[in-house]
Design a protein around this motif. Structure first.
Motif, mmCIF file in Angstrom:
data_model
loop_
_atom_site.group_PDB
_atom_site.id
_atom_site.type_symbol
_atom_site.label_atom_id
_atom_site.label_comp_id
_atom_site.label_asym_id
_atom_site.label_seq_id
_atom_site.Cartn_x
_atom_site.Cartn_y
_atom_site.Cartn_z
ATOM 1 N N THR A 183 39.547 46.935 30.638
ATOM 2 C CA THR A 183 38.625 45.855 30.982
ATOM 3 C C THR A 183 38.143 46.046 32.419
ATOM 4 O OG1 THR A 183 39.776 44.305 29.516
ATOM 5 C CG2 THR A 183 38.347 43.362 31.218
ATOM 6 N N VAL A 184 36.854 45.980 32.610
ATOM 7 C CA VAL A 184 36.265 46.088 33.946
ATOM 8 C C VAL A 184 35.827 44.703 34.394
ATOM 9 C CG1 VAL A 184 34.432 47.088 35.352
ATOM 10 C CG2 VAL A 184 35.489 48.435 33.520
ATOM 11 N N LEU A 185 36.348 44.254 35.516
ATOM 12 C CA LEU A 185 36.011 42.932 36.048
ATOM 13 C C LEU A 185 35.033 43.123 37.215
ATOM 14 C CD1 LEU A 185 36.562 39.888 35.932
ATOM 15 C CD2 LEU A 185 38.442 40.241 37.548
ATOM 16 N N VAL A 186 33.827 42.587 37.044
ATOM 17 C CA VAL A 186 32.784 42.724 38.055
ATOM 18 C C VAL A 186 32.756 41.480 38.954
ATOM 19 C CG1 VAL A 186 30.306 43.066 38.413
ATOM 20 C CG2 VAL A 186 31.452 44.169 36.467
ATOM 21 N N ASN A 187 32.502 41.697 40.210
ATOM 22 C CA ASN A 187 32.376 40.606 41.173
ATOM 23 C C ASN A 187 33.649 39.762 41.202
ATOM 24 O OD1 ASN A 187 31.029 39.150 43.182
ATOM 25 N ND2 ASN A 187 30.141 37.697 41.714
ATOM 26 N N TRP A 188 34.780 40.447 41.216
ATOM 27 C CA TRP A 188 36.052 39.747 41.144
ATOM 28 C C TRP A 188 36.377 38.946 42.421
ATOM 29 C CZ3 TRP A 188 39.695 41.138 44.774
ATOM 30 C CH2 TRP A 188 39.486 42.367 45.428
ATOM 31 N N THR A 189 35.784 39.351 43.554
ATOM 32 C CA THR A 189 36.086 38.642 44.792
ATOM 33 C C THR A 189 35.570 37.209 44.800
ATOM 34 O OG1 THR A 189 34.079 39.556 45.785
ATOM 35 C CG2 THR A 189 36.130 40.763 46.169
#
Length: 244
Positions: free
Chosen positions: A235-241
């Protein structure tokens, strides 16, 4: 270690450090292995008497990483590979008699690794990438001249005990066999495939052979990774910050 009669697994080393690349002594009572217990960054060679509570004995300390690859049949020498920033992986011998001084026996601009003594202890087989790909070579311990045994790729060489037969794994995972004649000249037969394996050709430099062969050459102990294992989904989590 694994007791094949009782199916019992016993831990040999204890501690948080890395201990790897164990090699059995010819009489089966001891192992030599690499450990970084002194510096946590570089490895030395240690000997353990199996089945006892005796402390591990340090056989060799080095400024560069060092890994044992074989123990001579007479029990007097250990073949090892060590890493140098200029020459890569090289082969050396540690004598267990006298002053126990290690000596490099093969040091070139290429990587030499996975060394194995012949049954007589006068010759070694090893893997080298001097041609641009991994191939198997044979040479006298006291000579710089080497003969290539494999063709079109090879690694993980092993001698058959008490024989001049040499096995290795080719680039597609087949177990190959060649026979060496030493007198009057060094001649090797054309390698022939024995059977397809699931062994991994082209292992990393610090990994030894994933198989062993019985004295009569009729039985093989092989590492068998799971077949047709589906990779785990990722799973790739984008904009996690933004969720912090």
């Amino acid at each position: 270690t694994i007791d094949l009669l009782q199916g019992r697994i016993s831990r040999v080393t204890i501690g948080p450090e890395s201990n790897l690349s164990p090699v059995w002594s010819p009489d089966g009572t001891r192992i030599v292995f690499a450990s970084n217990r002194d510096s946590r960054t570089e490895f030395g060679l240690y000997e353990k008497e199996v089945g006892t509570i005796k402390a591990d004995e340090c056989l060799m300390r080095a400024n560069d990483p060092v890994i044992p690859t074989d123990w001579s049949s007479d029990g007097t020498r250990i073949l090892y590979q060590s890493h140098n920033a200029q020459t890569g992986w090289d082969l050396g011998i540690l004598s267990l008699v006298g002053d126990r001084r290690p000596a490099k026996i093969l040091q070139t601009s290429a990587n030499e690794f996975q060394g194995q003594f012949s049954p007589s202890g006068d010759w070694i087989v090893y893997t080298s990438d001097q041609s641009g790909s991994d191939e198997v070579y044979v040479k006298q311990v006291r000579s710089s001249r080497a003969i290539q045994l494999s063709s079109e790729g090879g690694s993980q060489p092993r001698w058959r005990p008490n024989s001049n037969d040499v096995y290795y794994v080719d680039k597609v995972g087949r177990l190959m066999l060649t026979h060496i004649q030493f007198d009057p000249d060094l001649i090797a037969t054309r390698p022939r495939p024995l059977f397809q394996t699931r062994l991994r050709p082209g292992l990393g430099f610090i990994e030894g052979a994933e198989y062993n062969v019985s004295a009569d050459g009729k039985r093989f102990l092989l590492y068998a990774p799971p077949k047709d294992v589906e990779p785990l989904p990722g799973t790739v989590l984008v904009n996690w910050t933004s969720r912090i």
